[in-house]
Design a protein around this motif. Structure first.
Motif, PDB file in Angstrom:
ATOM      1  N   GLU A 366       0.845  -1.197   0.000  1.00  0.00           N
ATOM      2  CA  GLU A 366       0.000   0.000   0.000  1.00  0.00           C
ATOM      3  C   GLU A 366       0.869   1.231   0.000  1.00  0.00           C
ATOM      4  OE1 GLU A 366      -3.426  -1.803   2.862  1.00  0.00           O
ATOM      5  OE2 GLU A 366      -2.657   0.211   3.293  1.00  0.00           O
ATOM      6  N   LEU A 389     -11.666   3.067   2.399  1.00  0.00           N
ATOM      7  CA  LEU A 389     -11.846   1.690   1.945  1.00  0.00           C
ATOM      8  C   LEU A 389     -11.929   1.646   0.410  1.00  0.00           C
ATOM      9  CD1 LEU A 389     -12.121  -1.121   3.105  1.00  0.00           C
ATOM     10  CD2 LEU A 389     -14.586  -0.788   3.272  1.00  0.00           C
ATOM     11  N   LEU A 392      -8.486   1.976  -0.897  1.00  0.00           N
ATOM     12  CA  LEU A 392      -7.715   0.737  -0.721  1.00  0.00           C
ATOM     13  C   LEU A 392      -8.139  -0.318  -1.744  1.00  0.00           C
ATOM     14  CD1 LEU A 392      -7.545   0.454   3.189  1.00  0.00           C
ATOM     15  CD2 LEU A 392      -5.747   1.214   1.607  1.00  0.00           C
ATOM     16  N   TRP A 393      -9.437  -0.415  -1.976  1.00  0.00           N
ATOM     17  CA  TRP A 393      -9.906  -1.374  -2.987  1.00  0.00           C
ATOM     18  C   TRP A 393      -9.356  -1.021  -4.372  1.00  0.00           C
ATOM     19  CZ3 TRP A 393     -11.675  -6.103  -3.062  1.00  0.00           C
ATOM     20  CH2 TRP A 393     -12.365  -6.618  -1.965  1.00  0.00           C
ATOM     21  N   ASN A 396      -5.711  -1.820  -4.559  1.00  0.00           N
ATOM     22  CA  ASN A 396      -5.438  -3.252  -4.574  1.00  0.00           C
ATOM     23  C   ASN A 396      -5.806  -3.894  -5.905  1.00  0.00           C
ATOM     24  OD1 ASN A 396      -6.588  -6.210  -4.090  1.00  0.00           O
ATOM     25  ND2 ASN A 396      -4.873  -5.851  -2.713  1.00  0.00           N
ATOM     26  N   GLN A 397      -6.882  -3.452  -6.499  1.00  0.00           N
ATOM     27  CA  GLN A 397      -7.401  -4.133  -7.683  1.00  0.00           C
ATOM     28  C   GLN A 397      -6.880  -3.548  -8.995  1.00  0.00           C
ATOM     29  OE1 GLN A 397      -9.949  -6.913  -7.659  1.00  0.00           O
ATOM     30  NE2 GLN A 397      -8.618  -7.002  -5.884  1.00  0.00           N
ATOM     31  N   ARG A 402      -8.990  -5.039 -14.500  1.00  0.00           N
ATOM     32  CA  ARG A 402     -10.331  -5.077 -13.918  1.00  0.00           C
ATOM     33  C   ARG A 402     -10.977  -3.706 -13.997  1.00  0.00           C
ATOM     34  NH1 ARG A 402      -6.802  -7.009  -9.615  1.00  0.00           N
ATOM     35  NH2 ARG A 402      -6.814  -9.282  -9.535  1.00  0.00           N
ATOM     36  N   ARG A 410     -17.139  -6.815  -6.402  1.00  0.00           N
ATOM     37  CA  ARG A 410     -16.381  -7.565  -5.401  1.00  0.00           C
ATOM     38  C   ARG A 410     -16.422  -6.901  -4.031  1.00  0.00           C
ATOM     39  NH1 ARG A 410     -10.283  -9.912  -6.371  1.00  0.00           N
ATOM     40  NH2 ARG A 410     -10.138 -10.979  -4.373  1.00  0.00           N
TER      41      ARG A 410
ATOM     42  N   GLN C 264      -6.155 -12.330  -2.067  1.00  0.00           N
ATOM     43  CA  GLN C 264      -6.699 -11.599  -3.210  1.00  0.00           C
ATOM     44  C   GLN C 264      -7.013 -12.543  -4.358  1.00  0.00           C
ATOM     45  OE1 GLN C 264      -7.559  -9.794  -6.539  1.00  0.00           O
ATOM     46  NE2 GLN C 264      -5.461 -10.582  -6.612  1.00  0.00           N
ATOM     47  N   PHE C 290     -11.627 -11.852   0.342  1.00  0.00           N
ATOM     48  CA  PHE C 290     -10.548 -10.893   0.538  1.00  0.00           C
ATOM     49  C   PHE C 290     -11.100  -9.478   0.651  1.00  0.00           C
ATOM     50  CE2 PHE C 290      -7.583  -7.818  -1.302  1.00  0.00           C
ATOM     51  CZ  PHE C 290      -6.531  -7.982  -0.438  1.00  0.00           C
ATOM     52  N   SER C 291     -10.474  -8.663   1.456  1.00  0.00           N
ATOM     53  CA  SER C 291     -10.656  -7.217   1.341  1.00  0.00           C
ATOM     54  C   SER C 291      -9.321  -6.578   1.654  1.00  0.00           C
ATOM     55  CB  SER C 291     -11.747  -6.705   2.282  1.00  0.00           C
ATOM     56  OG  SER C 291     -11.179  -6.147   3.442  1.00  0.00           O
ATOM     57  N   PRO C 292      -9.049  -5.408   1.092  1.00  0.00           N
ATOM     58  CA  PRO C 292      -7.733  -4.793   1.276  1.00  0.00           C
ATOM     59  C   PRO C 292      -7.674  -4.037   2.591  1.00  0.00           C
ATOM     60  CG  PRO C 292      -9.028  -3.446  -0.173  1.00  0.00           C
ATOM     61  CD  PRO C 292      -9.893  -4.622   0.197  1.00  0.00           C
TER      62      PRO C 292
END
Lengths: 443, 443, 443
Positions: A366, A389, A392-393, A396-397, A402, A410, C264, C290-292
């Motif tokens: 992160e 949040l 962060l999502w 991360n993704q 995506r 998700r 993930q 999963f969650s970040p």
């Protein structure tokens, strides 16, 4: 007829949809002829339209543009010359595309040319015969029952002559040449849900779209059913690769909930985002699988094109008794229902625009949000914890594979919040937009 | 024993299956020997069979063809010479593949060689010992309880000598060399459901198949269990690429519903069409996942072959108490149940034949059905609206990648109607058959 | 505190986990400083540890190792010098990473630096400020309420100076260099579930692992949260390809059931085997997507690494009221719960080790088990019929593409039984281990 929440400014082009429908209602439209042109004239007052005229006799894939039909008058009159049935009272009284006739005949002989709805004796049915030469009258069953035996003057003053088929289209260019197509049919005479509702929603949608930034290009198609959409496909057959997909709009003013019919592809981004937009919209809605039966989506989804074009309507055609009758009049549709459909289309567009692919520029762990002042940042659509949040999502993704809608599905977070988080992270230099993967790109 | 709907012509080969089962019932079969040959003799009177004899000692993959077993007589007699147990009364009385013996021994010593079913005291169990040299007798528990202590003459007049294993097969060539295999085991002595029912259904199925046009080639295999199917696989090991898949047929005459056990591939076209055929057939049915326990499907589905071979039966083996006992006799199976199984096989074949890939020759939009007289066309299996819908589905889906069964699943329309629609469209020049995609083709 | 089933030998390193937790409990840990070193000193008495010191100021991806923090004393004292709040009574009393201070101030001025939990007035909260320079005290709400207006001496005797961040790690090499990582955070001061429980379970797991054969290599990481895992990733950034995946261990001693949070990747072999191990373990358990958001799994699963690292805990953090308060003390965790978590980790390791790919060396049909004495063979974990079925499943499925866990899922048989069957077949020359397919291999 407009609900209290609808801003109505007299004379302003965006002033609700019922006034527009009311102006268009009296016109006798068909798949060709001056009715379509008069309709496009009025729409041209709302939004800048381009028109195409495709001459009768032109071969369009497996079809041929038919002779142009125009009608001036039609009636059934008794011996005294009194008109018992008059086209000028309701244009549904004439079988659409009737050949001309002017003769005297008995009620019995006339019966073979008369269409009624015995189960709904006060409604005039809507009937057409585009590709078989016929003439006919459509009456309420009560009218027909009230005509005594005897001889009647039967007159249809119409032409079927070489002319053209008329299409209207609007192109709103965006950053990309990839385009989204919204198509509605303009061939139906005086019926409101089918399809002045589609015409009105499409027009207001494009007025709204014309004022907002656009990542995609958007194209509105005002086309006669079947032969019209085929004509547009034929005219554009060498550039269909630039069409990502779109929606057929029809039947959007009746009292029912919204219905999304998926494209042949069933799980294209169009299908996913349309379903997501309806699910998030708060109105009753349902979705249905594709079938090759319906409106112009069956042409866009033919195997030679296979465009990701779904259909948005309220109650699907044929599932309400007013369908294709004179009962589909001004009171059957309402501003509230039209506005709900418009909002659904707008949300769909917003989701399409937001559904980018992003790539994380600081992907090893992160990134430290605190040193960028983002740790307690606030998004417009959520509190600090929810916005963090969402960031962060997205971080991360964001591997470039995506779209935001995948992250929404998700994470359970909204498209709006995630898109906002992505923009915030992009401003901080942490995310960059990525091209869609080849499998999702059209050009 | 034949239901009223079964056409029974005395002496005609197709005259029901019970007469055939009744003729085959008395024969003492095993995995080798004259019982199999006598069985194939009778079947050869019904359908033209090819026979293979594979000599004892031949190495067949990990196995070796055992010595051939033939039995003439066997009994347990008391001191007076009276036969208490007699092979000629029921061939299940002898442990199948018993080594010869002729001696006098006490009841106590004999006990180690006697098999009974205490929980079903009036049934003779079926026991075998093909690969371990043993001898034994199978008695009802009541018989064994009725034999007092004392000495008995114990005689099994049998040979285990170099000979051969016998296979029967029928090949019905079709347009394509790709073949469908139906396999049944012929090694069980006097039991009807296991497996004269499989033998009878297979024979009637191939008589029916021999009279109809065939896109695929079809092969019937009459093989001793395990070693027989392995022998056929070994003989044909260089041409298994031409086998698309097939079914093992067994246990088809008992009162239970139909059961389809999927192949190891679980979702091959064989698996999908077998399930669809049973679902459409109107009889109670179920399907089960593959397991490497059962009949010859475990050989066809071994990883070195991995053929898409499922198994059709009624009540699965081991789930009915008559299984592998003398209670699996002529009254346990019925013509009605056999005919139901035959119809299921026929429907499976019809679906296989109909499950073509088609390609739309006019894919740019819907072709104009009206100008070809197809708009109100009637199929044999449906009204005009349903037949039109079937045509529209076929036109829409025919991009060469989807077999008719995919369209059936997606549209909810029947295989029959869709296949008929495809043929009608092909006659109108709108569809053409396509090759199966490489992933589905065997050669 | 140890349940009756736990073998407790005084002084032996494996003697339960509560004694170890009891020794570690008083130490004031943080993300840097001597508390971590003292913790690793004690762990080094249990298992051989390697240590890394990364100097303050080192850039670690997007982060920088902060100055090292060490604290000697802290208190709030009244005019008489009486300590109302004393760091030596509970190290949670100081905001972790507080800057030093020594001043006199009014209660009102102090209030801005005081943290309490009004809803739990007898608990001290746990608060940190690693990257923003601040100082503060954490009190029970009752303590704060009991302090009258007036002036107080406020003293925090702490350093923030150039130093280092300390990591501990254990590597247990296996046959393969592919490694499984178990990570736990060592930065929390006196709280037991978060995270002395993780530290204790990890230590006992690796003691157990050190004594068993290992196909994989196993690495234990004792790291300060976030910056510690990022530091390890940074130090090892060129060899992360050898990491197959692993687990973050934390919160394993509370009274709740086990919770697996997926990586993930969501469906990696780590995720599948962790879920299978918990499902087979007999304890209450659940799994979550999963969650970040969470512990160090968010770093291991960042898109630049995307390691298949899930998280094992009992009640997830934030879902129990004792979380991050002084109520997370020695009585909140129990040996029974710690042992249950340890057994779950051991089962997960056993499944990882057993989850090989196998290839059938006699794939053409079933090999003849009888001639190898395997037909009635007994596995330790099942009767002869179940063991034979396990052998048949392994033989059928062993084409080199399916790990044992796939066979377990498909067959319903246990990993233990199938692994045992595979080993038995391998000894008989019928199976051989195969490399994992490229898609599942890391190096």
């Amino acid at each position: 007829m407009t609900g209290p929440e609808i801003e109505e400014t007299a004379g302003a082009p965006q002033s609700g949809m019922m006034p527009l429908i009311t102006r268009l209602y009296p016109i006798c439209r068909s798949i060709t002829g001056d009715g379509v042109r008069a309709t496009l004239d009025i729409l041209g007052g709302e939004i800048e339209l381009e028109r195409h005229e495709i001459p009768s006799g032109t071969d369009v894939f497996d079809w041929t543009i038919p002779p142009e039909w125009n009608i001036r008058d039609a009636y059934i009159a008794d011996g005294s010359g009194r008109r018992l049935i008059d086209f000028h009272e309701h244009n549904l009284h004439v079988l659409n595309y009737s050949t001309p006739i002017d003769t005297v005949m008995s009620r019995r002989a006339l019966a073979a040319h008369v269409h009624t709805l015995p189960q709904h004796p006060d409604r005039i049915p809507y009937r057409t015969s585009y590709y078989q030469k016929r003439w006919g009258f459509c009456l309420t069953h009560n009218q027909w029952q009230g005509i005594p035996d005897g001889d009647y003057r039967v007159c249809i003053d119409a032409d079927l002559k070489a002319g053209a088929l008329t299409l209207g289209e609007v192109l709103l260019p965006g950053e990309s040449e990839t385009e989204i197509v919204f198509s509605t049919h303009v061939c139906h005479p005086s019926m409101c849900n089918d399809n002045l509702s589609g015409i009105a929603v499409l027009t207001r949608l494009f007025q709204w779209l014309s004022r907002r930034p656009r990542r995609y290009s958007y194209r509105a198609l005002y086309v006669p059913g079947t032969i019209g959409s085929l004509s547009w496909l034929w005219l554009n057959r060498d550039r269909l690769d630039s069409v990502l997909g779109g929606l057929v709009l029809t039947g959007l003013g009746d009292p029912g909930g919204l219905t999304y019919k998926r494209s042949q592809q069933e799980d294209s981004c169009i299908d996913r985002l349309a379903a997501l937009a309806l699910a998030d919209g708060g109105e009753d809605w349902e979705q249905r699988g594709f079938s090759p039966f319906g409106y112009d989506e069956r042409q866009y989804c033919a195997p030679g094109f296979d465009l990701a074009v779904g259909r948005l309507s309220r109650t699907p055609f044929g599932e309400y008794s007013e369908y294709h009758t004179s009962a589909d009049h001004l009171d059957f549709v309402s501003e509230t229902q039209l506005q709900g459909a418009l909002r659904a289309c707008q949300r769909f567009v917003e989701y399409l625009e937001a559904d980018r692919y992003w790539v994380n520029l600081s992907p090893c762990g992160e990134p430290q949000l605190g040193k960028r002042g983002l740790y307690g940042a606030l998004g417009g659509s959520g509190g600090p914890d929810e916005f963090r949040l969402a960031m962060l999502w997205m971080l991360n993704q964001a591997d470039g594979s995506r779209p935001v809608s995948d992250v929404a599905r998700r994470s359970g977070l909204s498209m709006e919040l995630l898109a906002e988080a992505a923009e915030t992270l992009a401003e901080a230099g942490l995310l960059a937009p990525a091209d869609a993967p080849a499998s999702e790109r059209k050009q």
